[in-house]
Write a protein that holds these residues in place. Structure first.
Motif, mmCIF file in Angstrom:
data_model
loop_
_atom_site.group_PDB
_atom_site.id
_atom_site.type_symbol
_atom_site.label_atom_id
_atom_site.label_comp_id
_atom_site.label_asym_id
_atom_site.label_seq_id
_atom_site.Cartn_x
_atom_site.Cartn_y
_atom_site.Cartn_z
ATOM 1 N N LEU A 63 50.652 26.720 73.240
ATOM 2 C CA LEU A 63 49.794 25.670 72.686
ATOM 3 C C LEU A 63 48.603 26.388 72.056
ATOM 4 O O LEU A 63 47.635 26.743 72.721
ATOM 5 C CB LEU A 63 49.352 24.704 73.788
ATOM 6 N N PHE A 113 44.588 26.486 73.009
ATOM 7 C CA PHE A 113 44.338 25.612 74.164
ATOM 8 C C PHE A 113 43.800 26.433 75.341
ATOM 9 O O PHE A 113 44.497 26.702 76.305
ATOM 10 C CB PHE A 113 45.618 24.874 74.539
ATOM 11 N N THR A 128 47.431 22.069 67.510
ATOM 12 C CA THR A 128 46.274 22.101 68.402
ATOM 13 C C THR A 128 45.192 22.997 67.800
ATOM 14 O O THR A 128 44.010 22.644 67.753
ATOM 15 C CB THR A 128 46.682 22.615 69.790
ATOM 16 N N TYR A 147 42.832 16.605 68.216
ATOM 17 C CA TYR A 147 43.311 17.539 69.246
ATOM 18 C C TYR A 147 43.989 16.762 70.377
ATOM 19 O O TYR A 147 45.077 17.119 70.841
ATOM 20 C CB TYR A 147 42.129 18.357 69.779
ATOM 21 N N LEU A 154 47.912 17.055 71.561
ATOM 22 C CA LEU A 154 48.230 17.403 72.950
ATOM 23 C C LEU A 154 49.132 16.354 73.601
ATOM 24 O O LEU A 154 50.067 16.689 74.333
ATOM 25 C CB LEU A 154 46.955 17.532 73.774
#
Length: 405
Positions: A10, A13, A298, A310, A314
Motif C-alpha cells: 500500500l 501507507f 494511496t 486517501y 484504502l
C-alpha cells in the motif's frame, strides 16, 4: 515449497515517524499517515486490515478498530535514504540501499542538453533564466521530479500519442547516462497533449522546476512508465533469484515499472480495484510462485494532500484484500505492507519517513515479528519460503510466521 507468497504494498501507507526523522528529514518527525487519517476520520473502518493486525502494528486502537488477538504482525524501518518509492521497492526485493547523489536539474541541464543535441535531438529550454527545464523534440519534457524527495530524480514526460514510448525511453537513457540522481523516470499516457504537460509546471524552493505528475493527465489512459535506477543490481534481488530457481514471479501495478523482472510477468496498472482484481486472477492461475502488487493510488492521494481520497482508496483496497484472502490456501503467505509514508496532513506533498506495517497472513497466529531494521527482510523471507538463495540484504522471519508442521 509449493505455496504462493503474495506481497501487497500500500504505497505511502506509513504508521508513524522513524526515530531519525527529525535529524534526516526535519518536519517529518510529526508525520503519521495512519494517525492523520484516524484523526480526520474517527469512524474509519478497514475490517480486513484490522483482522490482519493493523492496529496491533500501529500500537493503539481507534474508536472503530481494535487489536486483533490472532494477528501476525510487525513493523519495519526504512534502510534507504529519505522516503522513496523506487528505493523502497528495491529494498523490499533485497537490495542493500546505496545513497545516490542529489542534484537539482539546473546543475545538470547544460550537460544533458549537450548530450541530447549530440544525439540529434531538438532541444528547447522552458521556464525562466536560472530555473529551466528542457523540451525535447517538441514533445518530451526533462525536468526535476517534484512529486518525491527533491533532487533525487528527474522525469522525462511525453504524450504517447505524439512520442511513442520506445522513443521516450531513448531520451531517458541519454539523460540516465549523464545523471547521478537515484532515478530517471520515463512516463506518459495517451489522450493528453504537450500543452497538458506544460500546463502542469510548478517550482519548489526556488531551485527545482518540474511537472506535477498528477496534473499532466498521463495517468488518465494508456499509462506507461519505466524507472531507470542508480546503483541497482537486479541479480541480487528476489525476482531474479527466484526466477533462476525456477519460481514463477509476477509483478503488478507500479512495482512492474520499477523492479527488474526479465524472466517473469509484469503488468502496469494504477486503478486500485483493477490491480487487486489482477492479483486475485493471477493467484487463481498460479500453482506456486511469488506475486508482488503495488497499490499506487494511496500514494497519489498523499501527494495530492487529499485525506478524503486517501480514505476512499484504502476502503477499496481493504475490501479487495478481503476478497483475496478468500482465495488463499493454507500453505500460502500474504504480507500487506508499505514502502514509506505519505501523510496527507503534513503540509507538503512529499513522502514522509515513517515506519511501515507488516500485516501477515500465514499458519501462525498471535505473532509479533517486531520492528525490522530494513524492508529487505520481506525479500529475504520470500526467498527463504521458496528455499532459494538469500538476496543481498535482509534477514528472513519465515520461522517466526511459518511454524514447523
Amino acid at each position: 515449497m509449493t505455496g504462493r507468497f503474495v506481497v501487497i504494498v500500500l504505497d505511502g501507507f506509513g504508521m508513524q515517524a522513524m526515530q531519525d526523522a527529525a535529524r534526516v528529514r526535519p518536519g517529518d518527525e510529526r508525520s503519521s499517515t495512519l494517525g492523520s487519517l484516524l484523526k480526520d476520520f474517527p469512524d474509519l473502518t478497514l475490517p480486513n486490515l484490522e483482522a490482519l493486525g493493523l492496529m496491533n502494528a500501529f500500537g493503539q486502537e481507534s474508536r472503530c478498530m481494535k487489536f486483533s488477538p490472532e494477528a501476525c504482525f510487525g513493523r519495519s524501518e526504512l534502510m534507504h535514504f529519505g522516503a522513496d518509492t523506487f528505493q523502497g521497492h528495491q529494498e523490499i526485493m533485497g537490495t542493500k540501499p546505496k545513497k545516490p547523489e542529489t542534484h537539482n536539474f539546473q546543475q545538470k541541464i547544460d550537460e544533458i542538453e549537450q548530450a541530447l543535441l549530440q544525439k540529434g535531438h531538438q532541444v528547447k529550454r522552458c521556464g525562466t533564466p536560472g530555473l529551466q527545464y528542457l523540451l525535447v523534440d517538441e514533445s518530451c519534457t526533462v525536468a526535476d521530479n517534484i512529486d518525491s524527495d527533491l533532487g533525487m530524480a528527474y522525469n522525462c514526460t511525453a504524450p504517447l500519442d505524439v512520442l511513442p514510448f520506445d522513443r521516450l525511453m531513448e531520451i531517458a537513457r541519454i539523460v540516465r547516462s549523464h545523471a547521478q540522481v537515484g532515478r530517471v523516470i520515463a512516463f506518459g499516457g495517451t489522450g493528453n497533449t504537450v500543452q497538458d504537460i506544460l500546463a502542469a509546471g510548478q517550482t519548489r524552493e526556488g531551485k527545482y522546476i518540474g511537472l506535477l505528475a498528477s496534473l499532466t493527465k498521463s495517468y488518465d489512459q494508456g499509462y506507461e512508465c519505466r524507472h531507470l535506477g542508480y546503483g541497482v543490481d537486479p541479480q541480487v534481488q528476489a525476482p531474479s533469484i527466484l526466477a533462476q530457481a525456477g519460481v514463477d514471479v509476477t509483478l503488478l501495478g507500479k512495482v512492474a515499472d520499477i523492479v527488474h523482472n526479465e524472466r517473469g510477468k509484469s503488468v502496469s496498472c494504477v486503478d486500485t480495484a483493477s490491480v487487486l482484481d489482477l492479483t486475485i486472477q493471477e493467484l487463481d492461475s498460479m500453482k506456486s510462485g511469488f506475486i508482488c502488487t503495488n497499490v499506487q493510488e494511496t500514494d497519489l492521494a498523499g501527494h495530492s494532500q487529499d485525506p478524503a481520497r486517501y480514505r476512499e482508496v484504502l476502503e477499496t483496497a481493504d475490501r479487495k484484500i478481503g476478497e483475496l484472502c478468500g482465495h488463499l490456501r493454507n500453505d500460502d503467505i500474504l504480507v500487506v505492507m508499505a514502502d514509506h509514508g505519505n501523510d496527507p496532513d503534513i503540509g507538503h506533498n512529499r513522502h514522509t519517513r515513517e515506519n511501515v506495517p507488516l500485516l501477515i497472513r500465514s499458519r501462525a497466529k498471535g505473532r509479533n515479528v517486531g520492528l525490522r531494521k530494513t524492508l529487505s527482510d520481506v525479500g529475504a523471507t520470500v526467498c527463504d519460503f521458496f528455499n532459494a538463495p538469500a538476496p543481498e540484504n535482509g534477514t528472513s522471519f519465515l520461522k517466526e510466521i511459518q511454524p514447523a508442521s
